[in-house]
Design an enzyme around this catalytic site. Structure first.
Site, PDB file in Angstrom:
ATOM      1  CG  MET A  30      -1.858  -1.242   1.162  1.00 22.77           C
ATOM      2  SD  MET A  30      -3.428  -1.000   1.997  1.00 22.77           S
ATOM      3  CE  MET A  30      -2.877  -0.690   3.641  1.00 22.77           C
ATOM      4  CG  LEU A  33       7.151   1.462  -0.957  1.00 21.76           C
ATOM      5  CD1 LEU A  33       7.854   1.252  -2.302  1.00 21.76           C
ATOM      6  CD2 LEU A  33       6.319   0.238  -0.592  1.00 21.76           C
ATOM      7  N   GLY A  36      11.351  -2.669   5.438  1.00 25.58           N
ATOM      8  CA  GLY A  36      10.680  -3.972   5.413  1.00 25.58           C
ATOM      9  C   GLY A  36      10.219  -4.319   3.998  1.00 25.58           C
ATOM     10  CG  HIS A  37       7.155  -2.041   2.061  1.00 24.62           C
ATOM     11  ND1 HIS A  37       6.978  -0.921   2.833  1.00 24.62           N
ATOM     12  CD2 HIS A  37       5.969  -2.699   2.073  1.00 24.62           C
ATOM     13  CE1 HIS A  37       5.741  -0.898   3.295  1.00 24.62           C
ATOM     14  NE2 HIS A  37       5.114  -1.962   2.866  1.00 24.62           N
ATOM     15  CE  LYS A 151       4.859  -4.603  11.792  1.00 23.15           C
ATOM     16  NZ  LYS A 151       3.442  -4.723  11.473  1.00 23.15           N
ATOM     17  CG  ASP A 152       1.172  -7.174   8.401  1.00 22.86           C
ATOM     18  OD1 ASP A 152       0.860  -6.670   9.486  1.00 22.86           O
ATOM     19  OD2 ASP A 152       1.684  -6.512   7.470  1.00 22.86           O
ATOM     20  CB  SER A 187       5.473  -1.100  11.370  1.00 26.39           C
ATOM     21  OG  SER A 187       4.151  -0.640  11.175  1.00 26.39           O
ATOM     22  NE  ARG A 189      -0.923  -0.025  11.712  1.00 25.94           N
ATOM     23  CZ  ARG A 189      -1.772  -0.954  12.071  1.00 25.94           C
ATOM     24  NH1 ARG A 189      -1.704  -1.480  13.277  1.00 25.94           N
ATOM     25  NH2 ARG A 189      -2.696  -1.384  11.249  1.00 25.94           N
TER      26      ARG A 189
HETATM   27  O1  PAF Z   1       0.078  -5.700   3.629  1.00 28.77           O
HETATM   28  C1  PAF Z   1      -0.395  -4.808   2.893  1.00 28.77           C
HETATM   29  O2  PAF Z   1       0.229  -3.785   2.636  1.00 28.77           O
HETATM   30  C2  PAF Z   1      -1.784  -4.997   2.277  1.00 28.77           C
HETATM   31  O3  PAF Z   1      -2.640  -5.657   3.146  1.00 28.77           O
HETATM   32  C3  PAF Z   1      -1.755  -5.711   0.913  1.00 28.77           C
HETATM   33  C4  PAF Z   1      -1.230  -7.118   1.008  1.00 28.77           C
HETATM   34  C5  PAF Z   1      -0.876  -4.912  -0.055  1.00 28.77           C
HETATM   35  C6  PAF Z   1      -3.165  -5.783   0.314  1.00 28.77           C
HETATM   36  O4  PAF Z   1      -3.713  -4.522   0.119  1.00 28.77           O
END
Ligand code: PAF
Length: 283
Positions: A30, A33, A36-37, A151-152, A187, A189
């Site tokens: 989303m 960035l 982690g991304h 993490k999620d 994160s 957040r």
């Molecule tokens: O983890 C996220 O950023 C979102 O839940 C995802 C997987 C991109 C779906 O919108």
């Protein structure tokens, strides 16, 4: 780096790479960035010839009390980071292309079993929104591999189950959580925490590690362990939603015989809800 906003454009790039027998790693995000991304993209790059990162703030996964409008967006910085890391394509779909008839009339994906507790209980409808958009993105991108952050953890398991249940032809990779030197999980957040809160927030991972160590050395009274951990966190100023020792596959409360465990925790510090977890193998 190529950029695409429409399905047609995106598919042209993908088709060209497939015609040249190049494998594709896909990292849905989303935006906003962070390191982690970047680790997800690097993982994808290590496994495939081409990497595609999508940036889409998915309205379907936000509840009525969650502020989709105010979700942080930093597109220019995101694109610069993706370019710097050598990502091949940034896919930035519009909501009107993904949901042309709006959110109410589109078919939705319900992943059973894994979605009623933890984040599913705190954010009703959240995982339906996540699973629906990820299925759509998989069908558009047709990746060989897709990388999700552990993490999620619940999200990672929900997506893995959707892929299994619908026989989707994509390999899901769970990437280890990136952490700050203090242990705090990276994160989006974290940007809402001030320096003092950041130091405090590191207690979440310390409590996870301490609990994991006790399980590894024989503790099986998980209810007592959970209660103690919640008391530690709440005593330090957190509001803990859950700190649960679970079976790592089913996410059901762990029994004393389970060997693959995960502890899931969510605790709020001030206005910021922080998620983390730790996996434990007792083999
Ligand atoms: O983890 C996220 O950023 C979102 O839940 C995802 C997987 C991109 C779906 O919108």
């Amino acid at each position: 780096m190529y950029q695409a906003t429409s399905v047609v454009e995106l598919r042209q790039y993908v088709q060209h790479w497939k015609d040249h027998e190049q494998s594709i790693a896909f990292i849905p995000t989303m935006g906003n960035l962070h390191d982690g991304h970047m680790s997800l993209i690097e993982k994808g790059q290590s496994l495939c010839d081409r990497s595609i990162c999508s940036i889409f703030v998915n309205p379907m996964q936000f509840g009525p009390n969650e502020d989709w409008d105010h979700y942080p967006r930093s597109l220019a910085a995101d694109i610069a980071r993706l370019e710097a890391i050598g990502c091949d394509l940034a896919y930035m779909p519009t909501a009107s292309e993904l949901y042309p008839q709006g959110l109410d009339r589109i078919s939705k994906v319900e992943v059973t079993d894994l979605t009623s507790d933890y984040e599913g209980a705190h954010r009703p409808g959240h995982f339906t929104g996540v699973a629906t958009v990820v299925l759509k993105l998989f069908n558009i991108v047709k990746p060989d591999v897709s990388v999700f952050g552990k993490k999620d953890y619940q999200q990672y398991r929900v997506i893995s189950k959707m892929v299994e249940d619908f026989n989707l032809d994509v390999q899901i990779i769970g990437q280890e959580t990136t952490r700050e030197p203090s242990g705090l999980a990276t994160s989006s957040r974290n940007q809402y925490l001030d320096e003092t809160q950041k130091e405090q927030a590191a207690l979440i991972y310390r409590t996870l590690r301490d609990s994991a160590q006790r399980i590894e050395t024989g503790t099986r009274d998980y209810a007592a362990l959970e209660a103690e951990a919640i008391a530690t966190l709440d005593g330090a100023g957190f509001r803990t939603d859950y700190f649960s020792v679970c079976n790592a596959q089913s996410l059901a409360p762990a029994s004393a015989d389970d060997r693959d465990l995960v502890i899931l925790v969510t605790a709020a510090l001030g206005d910021t809800r922080l998620l983390d977890n730790i996996e434990i193998s007792l083999w």
